[in-house]
Write a protein that holds these residues in place. Sequence first.
Motif, mmCIF file in Angstrom:
data_model
loop_
_atom_site.group_PDB
_atom_site.id
_atom_site.type_symbol
_atom_site.label_atom_id
_atom_site.label_comp_id
_atom_site.label_asym_id
_atom_site.label_seq_id
_atom_site.Cartn_x
_atom_site.Cartn_y
_atom_site.Cartn_z
ATOM 1 N N ASP A 1 0.863 -1.173 0.000
ATOM 2 C CA ASP A 1 0.000 0.000 0.000
ATOM 3 C C ASP A 1 0.905 1.230 0.000
ATOM 4 O O ASP A 1 1.506 1.585 1.023
ATOM 5 C CB ASP A 1 -0.906 -0.018 1.230
ATOM 6 C CG ASP A 1 -1.913 1.116 1.226
ATOM 7 O OD1 ASP A 1 -1.643 2.159 0.606
ATOM 8 O OD2 ASP A 1 -2.974 0.946 1.853
ATOM 9 N N SER A 2 1.021 1.873 -1.170
ATOM 10 C CA SER A 2 1.941 3.011 -1.293
ATOM 11 C C SER A 2 1.450 4.237 -0.526
ATOM 12 O O SER A 2 2.263 5.058 -0.095
ATOM 13 C CB SER A 2 2.166 3.355 -2.768
ATOM 14 O OG SER A 2 0.934 3.639 -3.389
ATOM 15 N N ASP A 3 0.139 4.347 -0.341
ATOM 16 C CA ASP A 3 -0.386 5.481 0.422
ATOM 17 C C ASP A 3 0.065 5.418 1.885
ATOM 18 O O ASP A 3 0.406 6.440 2.489
ATOM 19 C CB ASP A 3 -1.914 5.531 0.368
ATOM 20 C CG ASP A 3 -2.424 5.833 -1.034
ATOM 21 O OD1 ASP A 3 -1.664 6.427 -1.828
ATOM 22 O OD2 ASP A 3 -3.573 5.444 -1.322
ATOM 23 N N GLU A 4 0.033 4.208 2.439
ATOM 24 C CA GLU A 4 0.428 4.039 3.839
ATOM 25 C C GLU A 4 1.872 3.575 3.979
ATOM 26 O O GLU A 4 2.371 3.413 5.091
ATOM 27 C CB GLU A 4 -0.510 3.040 4.525
ATOM 28 C CG GLU A 4 -1.941 3.526 4.604
ATOM 29 C CD GLU A 4 -2.836 2.512 5.298
ATOM 30 O OE1 GLU A 4 -2.337 1.741 6.153
ATOM 31 O OE2 GLU A 4 -4.041 2.504 4.985
ATOM 32 N N ASN A 5 2.513 3.305 2.824
ATOM 33 C CA ASN A 5 3.897 2.841 2.793
ATOM 34 C C ASN A 5 4.089 1.595 3.672
ATOM 35 O O ASN A 5 4.983 1.532 4.517
ATOM 36 C CB ASN A 5 4.856 3.955 3.214
ATOM 37 C CG ASN A 5 6.277 3.654 2.763
ATOM 38 O OD1 ASN A 5 6.473 2.957 1.771
ATOM 39 N ND2 ASN A 5 7.252 4.173 3.485
ATOM 40 N N VAL A 6 3.209 0.612 3.459
ATOM 41 C CA VAL A 6 3.239 -0.603 4.272
ATOM 42 C C VAL A 6 2.851 -1.814 3.416
ATOM 43 O O VAL A 6 2.061 -1.706 2.485
ATOM 44 C CB VAL A 6 2.303 -0.460 5.501
ATOM 45 C CG1 VAL A 6 0.866 -0.327 5.068
ATOM 46 C CG2 VAL A 6 2.474 -1.602 6.469
ATOM 47 N N GLU A 7 3.446 -2.962 3.752
ATOM 48 C CA GLU A 7 3.067 -4.211 3.096
ATOM 49 C C GLU A 7 1.856 -4.782 3.815
ATOM 50 O O GLU A 7 1.763 -4.713 5.042
ATOM 51 C CB GLU A 7 4.213 -5.217 3.141
ATOM 52 C CG GLU A 7 5.377 -4.846 2.266
ATOM 53 C CD GLU A 7 6.484 -5.871 2.323
ATOM 54 O OE1 GLU A 7 6.595 -6.593 3.338
ATOM 55 O OE2 GLU A 7 7.242 -5.951 1.352
ATOM 56 N N LYS A 8 0.945 -5.356 3.048
ATOM 57 C CA LYS A 8 -0.262 -5.941 3.630
ATOM 58 C C LYS A 8 -0.430 -7.382 3.145
ATOM 59 O O LYS A 8 -0.145 -7.684 1.996
ATOM 60 C CB LYS A 8 -1.504 -5.135 3.224
ATOM 61 C CG LYS A 8 -1.552 -3.757 3.811
ATOM 62 C CD LYS A 8 -2.861 -3.089 3.459
ATOM 63 C CE LYS A 8 -2.950 -1.753 4.147
ATOM 64 N NZ LYS A 8 -4.239 -1.103 3.903
#
Length: 150
Positions: A93-100
Motif C-alpha cells: 500500500d503506497s499510500d500508507e507505505n506498508v506491506e499488507k
Amino acid sequence: MREIKFRGFNKFKNKWIYGYPCDKPNALITEFRFDEKLDEFVCCDANCRQDIFRYEEIEEGTLDQFTGVKDKNRNEIYEGDIVKFAVFDLSFDSDENVEKFEKRYEKDEVVFANGRFIAGIEYGSNESLALMQELEVIGNIYENPELLEE
C-alpha cells in the motif's frame, strides 16, 4: 515417518474401503493373517491352496494413498480429496507505505507431484500439504467433482 495406507471406492457398497494394494486388479486387501510359526504375514496356507487375505473390490481408478497429513478437523487427507485452504497475498500500500497480507480461500484436488503431496498449483502454491494453512477436506473427486467447478 508417515503411515502407508490406501483407500478405494466400492460403488456397490457405496463406501470407501481401506486396505492395501494387491496383485488382484481393482481390489484392496482389508484383512490378512499373521502366521505365528513363520512369524510373518501370509497370503495363503502352507500349500498355497487357500487365500488368507480378505479382498474388497474397488472401482477402477479410485485407489488413493494417505498423504500422512490430517486437516484442521483431524480428518485424514488422501490423494483425490478436495481441500479448502488459505492463500495469503502480499501487496504494498503506497499510500500508507506498508506491506499488507490479504487472506483468501481456494480449493483444489490433492495430487502427488514433484515428490510430495500438494494442492493449489494453479494458485501458485508449491508447498507441501503439511505446510498449508487452514487445510480442510471438503469432498473428493469421485463423489463431489462439482466442487472443483464452482
